[in-house]
Design a protein around this motif. Structure first.
Motif, PDB file in Angstrom:
ATOM      1  N   ARG A 435       0.824  -1.199   0.000  1.00 37.14           N
ATOM      2  CA  ARG A 435       0.000   0.000   0.000  1.00 37.14           C
ATOM      3  C   ARG A 435       0.869   1.265   0.000  1.00 37.14           C
ATOM      4  O   ARG A 435       0.515   2.273  -0.633  1.00 37.14           O
ATOM      5  CB  ARG A 435      -0.928   0.002   1.211  1.00 37.14           C
ATOM      6  CG  ARG A 435      -1.861   1.208   1.274  1.00 37.14           C
ATOM      7  CD  ARG A 435      -2.796   1.275   0.066  1.00 37.14           C
ATOM      8  NE  ARG A 435      -3.648   0.114   0.004  1.00 37.14           N
ATOM      9  CZ  ARG A 435      -4.831   0.030   0.624  1.00 37.14           C
ATOM     10  NH1 ARG A 435      -5.265   1.064   1.339  1.00 37.14           N
ATOM     11  NH2 ARG A 435      -5.546  -1.047   0.513  1.00 37.14           N
ATOM     12  N   LEU A 436       2.003   1.221   0.713  1.00 38.14           N
ATOM     13  CA  LEU A 436       2.883   2.397   0.762  1.00 38.14           C
ATOM     14  C   LEU A 436       3.445   2.740  -0.615  1.00 38.14           C
ATOM     15  O   LEU A 436       3.779   3.900  -0.885  1.00 38.14           O
ATOM     16  CB  LEU A 436       4.031   2.161   1.743  1.00 38.14           C
ATOM     17  CG  LEU A 436       3.705   2.249   3.234  1.00 38.14           C
ATOM     18  CD1 LEU A 436       4.966   2.068   4.066  1.00 38.14           C
ATOM     19  CD2 LEU A 436       3.039   3.573   3.582  1.00 38.14           C
ATOM     20  N   LYS A 437       3.558   1.753  -1.484  1.00 37.94           N
ATOM     21  CA  LYS A 437       4.069   2.007  -2.833  1.00 37.94           C
ATOM     22  C   LYS A 437       3.108   2.869  -3.641  1.00 37.94           C
ATOM     23  O   LYS A 437       3.515   3.507  -4.616  1.00 37.94           O
ATOM     24  CB  LYS A 437       4.316   0.679  -3.552  1.00 37.94           C
ATOM     25  CG  LYS A 437       5.442  -0.147  -2.953  1.00 37.94           C
ATOM     26  CD  LYS A 437       5.608  -1.467  -3.691  1.00 37.94           C
ATOM     27  CE  LYS A 437       6.725  -2.309  -3.081  1.00 37.94           C
ATOM     28  NZ  LYS A 437       6.863  -3.616  -3.772  1.00 37.94           N
ATOM     29  N   THR A 438       1.829   2.883  -3.247  1.00 34.89           N
ATOM     30  CA  THR A 438       0.835   3.677  -3.973  1.00 34.89           C
ATOM     31  C   THR A 438       0.632   5.056  -3.363  1.00 34.89           C
ATOM     32  O   THR A 438      -0.098   5.877  -3.916  1.00 34.89           O
ATOM     33  CB  THR A 438      -0.521   2.938  -3.987  1.00 34.89           C
ATOM     34  OG1 THR A 438      -1.028   2.839  -2.634  1.00 34.89           O
ATOM     35  CG2 THR A 438      -0.362   1.535  -4.553  1.00 34.89           C
ATOM     36  N   VAL A 439       1.267   5.301  -2.206  1.00 34.67           N
ATOM     37  CA  VAL A 439       1.104   6.585  -1.523  1.00 34.67           C
ATOM     38  C   VAL A 439       2.056   7.607  -2.123  1.00 34.67           C
ATOM     39  O   VAL A 439       3.245   7.330  -2.317  1.00 34.67           O
ATOM     40  CB  VAL A 439       1.364   6.441  -0.011  1.00 34.67           C
ATOM     41  CG1 VAL A 439       1.280   7.789   0.692  1.00 34.67           C
ATOM     42  CG2 VAL A 439       0.358   5.468   0.594  1.00 34.67           C
ATOM     43  N   GLU A 440       1.555   8.790  -2.406  1.00 32.45           N
ATOM     44  CA  GLU A 440       2.390   9.844  -2.960  1.00 32.45           C
ATOM     45  C   GLU A 440       3.368  10.357  -1.901  1.00 32.45           C
ATOM     46  O   GLU A 440       3.089  10.333  -0.711  1.00 32.45           O
ATOM     47  CB  GLU A 440       1.515  10.994  -3.466  1.00 32.45           C
ATOM     48  CG  GLU A 440       0.581  10.586  -4.601  1.00 32.45           C
ATOM     49  CD  GLU A 440      -0.280  11.745  -5.048  1.00 32.45           C
ATOM     50  OE1 GLU A 440      -0.107  12.857  -4.489  1.00 32.45           O
ATOM     51  OE2 GLU A 440      -1.115  11.550  -5.943  1.00 32.45           O
ATOM     52  N   ARG A 441       4.496  10.832  -2.372  1.00 32.19           N
ATOM     53  CA  ARG A 441       5.537  11.319  -1.465  1.00 32.19           C
ATOM     54  C   ARG A 441       5.024  12.478  -0.603  1.00 32.19           C
ATOM     55  O   ARG A 441       5.385  12.617   0.565  1.00 32.19           O
ATOM     56  CB  ARG A 441       6.756  11.766  -2.260  1.00 32.19           C
ATOM     57  CG  ARG A 441       7.931  12.227  -1.413  1.00 32.19           C
ATOM     58  CD  ARG A 441       9.061  12.717  -2.289  1.00 32.19           C
ATOM     59  NE  ARG A 441       9.575  11.641  -3.104  1.00 32.19           N
ATOM     60  CZ  ARG A 441      10.546  10.802  -2.721  1.00 32.19           C
ATOM     61  NH1 ARG A 441      11.080  10.943  -1.498  1.00 32.19           N
ATOM     62  NH2 ARG A 441      10.982   9.854  -3.513  1.00 32.19           N
ATOM     63  N   MET A 460      -1.490   8.642   7.765  1.00 31.05           N
ATOM     64  CA  MET A 460      -0.833   7.337   7.899  1.00 31.05           C
ATOM     65  C   MET A 460      -1.567   6.447   8.900  1.00 31.05           C
ATOM     66  O   MET A 460      -1.670   5.232   8.699  1.00 31.05           O
ATOM     67  CB  MET A 460       0.621   7.528   8.319  1.00 31.05           C
ATOM     68  CG  MET A 460       1.478   8.273   7.302  1.00 31.05           C
ATOM     69  SD  MET A 460       1.619   7.406   5.725  1.00 31.05           S
ATOM     70  CE  MET A 460       2.748   6.098   6.170  1.00 31.05           C
ATOM     71  N   LYS A 461      -2.087   7.013   9.973  1.00 31.44           N
ATOM     72  CA  LYS A 461      -2.834   6.217  10.944  1.00 31.44           C
ATOM     73  C   LYS A 461      -4.127   5.689  10.332  1.00 31.44           C
ATOM     74  O   LYS A 461      -4.495   4.527  10.550  1.00 31.44           O
ATOM     75  CB  LYS A 461      -3.132   7.046  12.194  1.00 31.44           C
ATOM     76  CG  LYS A 461      -1.918   7.264  13.088  1.00 31.44           C
ATOM     77  CD  LYS A 461      -2.285   7.921  14.403  1.00 31.44           C
ATOM     78  CE  LYS A 461      -2.660   9.368  14.214  1.00 31.44           C
ATOM     79  NZ  LYS A 461      -2.860  10.067  15.508  1.00 31.44           N
ATOM     80  N   ASN A 462      -4.816   6.523   9.564  1.00 33.26           N
ATOM     81  CA  ASN A 462      -6.034   6.064   8.888  1.00 33.26           C
ATOM     82  C   ASN A 462      -5.713   5.001   7.843  1.00 33.26           C
ATOM     83  O   ASN A 462      -6.471   4.044   7.660  1.00 33.26           O
ATOM     84  CB  ASN A 462      -6.743   7.252   8.227  1.00 33.26           C
ATOM     85  CG  ASN A 462      -7.369   8.189   9.241  1.00 33.26           C
ATOM     86  OD1 ASN A 462      -7.794   7.770  10.319  1.00 33.26           O
ATOM     87  ND2 ASN A 462      -7.424   9.469   8.922  1.00 33.26           N
ATOM     88  N   LEU A 463      -4.572   5.162   7.174  1.00 36.13           N
ATOM     89  CA  LEU A 463      -4.150   4.164   6.195  1.00 36.13           C
ATOM     90  C   LEU A 463      -3.841   2.836   6.882  1.00 36.13           C
ATOM     91  O   LEU A 463      -4.174   1.762   6.360  1.00 36.13           O
ATOM     92  CB  LEU A 463      -2.918   4.670   5.447  1.00 36.13           C
ATOM     93  CG  LEU A 463      -2.422   3.792   4.291  1.00 36.13           C
ATOM     94  CD1 LEU A 463      -3.457   3.757   3.170  1.00 36.13           C
ATOM     95  CD2 LEU A 463      -1.076   4.301   3.773  1.00 36.13           C
ATOM     96  N   PHE A 464      -3.226   2.900   8.051  1.00 34.05           N
ATOM     97  CA  PHE A 464      -2.910   1.683   8.804  1.00 34.05           C
ATOM     98  C   PHE A 464      -4.186   0.943   9.193  1.00 34.05           C
ATOM     99  O   PHE A 464      -4.264  -0.288   9.055  1.00 34.05           O
ATOM    100  CB  PHE A 464      -2.097   2.042  10.047  1.00 34.05           C
ATOM    101  CG  PHE A 464      -1.793   0.870  10.931  1.00 34.05           C
ATOM    102  CD1 PHE A 464      -0.837  -0.061  10.577  1.00 34.05           C
ATOM    103  CD2 PHE A 464      -2.473   0.691  12.122  1.00 34.05           C
ATOM    104  CE1 PHE A 464      -0.560  -1.153  11.382  1.00 34.05           C
ATOM    105  CE2 PHE A 464      -2.211  -0.388  12.948  1.00 34.05           C
ATOM    106  CZ  PHE A 464      -1.244  -1.310  12.572  1.00 34.05           C
ATOM    107  N   LYS A 465      -5.187   1.658   9.660  1.00 35.87           N
ATOM    108  CA  LYS A 465      -6.465   1.029  10.012  1.00 35.87           C
ATOM    109  C   LYS A 465      -7.098   0.368   8.790  1.00 35.87           C
ATOM    110  O   LYS A 465      -7.636  -0.744   8.878  1.00 35.87           O
ATOM    111  CB  LYS A 465      -7.420   2.065  10.612  1.00 35.87           C
ATOM    112  CG  LYS A 465      -7.055   2.512  12.008  1.00 35.87           C
ATOM    113  CD  LYS A 465      -8.145   3.365  12.637  1.00 35.87           C
ATOM    114  CE  LYS A 465      -8.185   4.742  12.032  1.00 35.87           C
ATOM    115  NZ  LYS A 465      -9.140   5.618  12.747  1.00 35.87           N
TER     116      LYS A 465
END
Length: 552
Positions: A435-441, A460-465
């Motif tokens: 998923r981190l590979k799709t997150v923009e810098r 990042m916390k919402n992404l983790f959930k």
């Protein structure tokens, strides 16, 4: 017999382990690890000695034979030979597997049944679920180890007295079991220990070398994509408890299965004899301790050990026994001959371990964790995210902090239960990396602007959930996923198959939601506990974190 969903089917003669007793319906578990409701009126307590007791009762009736002589005033009781055999049979039955294998010479005399494996598998007391959850204060009106800082809008760091990174380098000259024992896996269990009591959760590191015949065990310390989480040799420890003789307990263990003697058959063909040496399995599995090491965290001058490598002799027996050698055939006693003494010392089982201070980035993540915890360094970011989200849900976003109502949060309800299950944590880590590979810098945390950093941390916390709910949550509640049991290779294989099955469906349908709705997946009946966190639950009560003495 199974009337509806949630019931556990069973037939007469089945042996069930009762997990919870409430009213007329109890929660039972069969030998396959399946759980469900069972009617209490159809159960009776199981007595594993019933056969022996029945045989002894019959033998007592036979042994009383009266013989009266011509001149005897009182009849004499003649004791039958079966009575003598009965006491021997009972003694043999009560003999442990460890005693039998020692008598057979299958394992060195210093090997014992694993102490830490029993503690880890028998209850939640020494698992992460009992340490990651916040603990209520003595008054039960607030949490004693979870605070929110309104100035930074983050969890308040928890400073502890001892915080170290423990790196397993190698285990050397570990004796190999003899014939009749087939090795399945090798590992080292780690916890905080004061010589009598276990003071933390129990963490397990598997040996990365797949050659089970080697006497040297090696561990991996490299962090990379798709790594095997269970084989990572770096462990963090945290504690505020400074008791006498506090240190780290390392228990070297092996999982095994017993094998019967080779079947020898004679086949005559062209005047030659053929021998079939196939070994048949007895299906008797267990776990042996190959020895233990207790490394004190305080030097003689009272300072905490740091940035040092230790080459430690491994002790035999259990952590409660003293002066037991792993293999007495290679004595540790010194000799007057310096060369003989050197050779003998090099053959002794040893553990090489390095103790170091955490790095700056690791230190920031460790400070968000509870006061006492032992865990995998590769999973440290996930433990930190979980604690930060917990502070948000329980302290920042709750309207009434005095309310004891259930809090809706599937992450808080499920993450502590899977935090020390390496196969599920690997699923989470792999999904997180993808998923981190799709997150923009621009969305990743930045250290140049406090406002930007705060905004990105929330993202990042919402992404983790979201990643947790799409990768781990569905797998945890599948019907065919066996209960996690450390050291059981068959259970690990079955769990791996179920995890891969769900992952394949998710990839084929290109959506976690589509996989959830798939007819190929069968889930356990819904329970409110799956999606809600109990602020006054059993694992939040301070009294639940008691210590236990190691049995001899």
């Amino acid at each position: 017999m199974k009337e509806q969903d949630g019931d556990l089917g069973f037939v007469k003669g089945d042996i069930l382990n009762i997990i919870e007793m409430k009213g007329d319906w109890w929660i039972g578990e069969n030998d396959k690890g399946e759980r469900g409701n069972v009617p209490a009126n159809l159960l009776q307590k199981y007595n594993k000695y019933i056969t022996i007791q029945k045989d002894d009762a019959e033998e007592e009736e036979e042994e009383e034979e009266e013989e009266a002589g011509d001149g005897d005033t009182y009849p004499r009781k003649k004791r039958h030979g079966k009575a003598l055999w009965g006491s021997i049979k009972k003694a043999v039955t009560e003999t442990t597997v460890s005693d039998v294998l020692h008598a057979m010479g299958a394992v060195p005399s210093g090997f014992r049944m694993s102490t830490l494996s029993k503690y880890f598998n028998e209850s939640d007391t020494y698992r992460m679920i009992n340490y990651l959850n916040p603990k209520l204060s003595v008054s039960n009106l607030m949490y004693k180890d979870l605070f929110f800082d309104p100035l930074t809008s983050k969890i308040r760091p928890r400073k502890v007295k001892i915080e170290r990174i423990v790196t397993l380098v190698s285990c050397q000259q570990i004796p190999h079991p003899g014939s009749g024992i087939k090795l399945l896996s090798r590992h080292v269990r780690i916890c905080l220990f004061d010589g009598q009591n276990i003071l933390s959760n129990i963490h397990t590191v598997k040996v990365s070398d797949k050659n089970l015949e080697e006497r040297t065990w090696l561990f991996s310390t490299r962090i990379f994509e798709r790594m095997n989480i269970s084989e990572h040799g770096e462990t963090f420890i945290r504690t505020n408890s400074i008791v006498d003789n506090i240190g780290i307990l390392f228990e070297l263990g092996i999982s095994y299965i017993r094998e019967e003697r080779p079947d020898v058959t004679h086949t005559f063909h062209f005047k030659r004899m053929k021998i079939n040496d196939r070994k048949t399995s007895t299906e008797q599995k267990d776990e042996f301790s190959c020895g233990w090491v207790h490394l004190p965290l305080l030097d003689q001058d009272g300072t905490f050990v740091a940035n040092r490598t230790f080459n430690l002799y491994v002790n035999g027996g259990t952590p409660y026994e003293k002066g037991v050698e792993v293999d007495p055939s290679i004595s540790r006693r010194t000799s007057t001959n310096a060369f003989v003494s050197l050779i003998s010392g090099n053959k002794q089982p040893r553990l090489v371990v390095r103790i170091s201070l955490p790095k700056t980035e690791q230190k920031a993540q460790l400070d968000s964790l509870p006061d006492i915890l032992v865990g995998n360094v590769a999973l440290l970011p996930f433990y930190s995210y979980f604690r930060q989200i917990m502070a948000d849900v329980l302290l920042r976003d709750r309207i009434d902090l005095d309310s004891t109502e259930l809090v809706h949060s599937p992450l808080l309800a499920n993450f502590p239960n899977v935090a020390d299950q390496p196969d599920l944590m690997k699923v989470l880590r792999d999904a997180w990396i993808e998923r981190l590979k799709t997150v923009e810098r621009s969305q990743k945390p930045s250290f140049f602007s406090s406002y930007s950093r705060l905004r990105d941390e929330e993202f990042m916390k919402n992404l983790f959930k979201q990643v947790f709910m799409e990768s781990v949550y569905p797998v945890v509640h599948t019907v065919l996923l066996p209960k996690y049991k450390t050291g059981d290779t068959d259970t690990e294989q079955k769990r791996h198959e179920q995890i891969c099955h769900f992952d394949q469906i998710k990839r084929d349908r290109k959506s976690a939601l589509a996989a959830l709705l798939s007819s190929e997946m069968v889930f356990t009946p819904f329970n409110i506990k799956e999606v809600s966190f109990n602020v006054v639950g059993a694992h939040c009560m301070l009294k639940h974190t008691h210590t236990a003495s190691v049995e001899g």
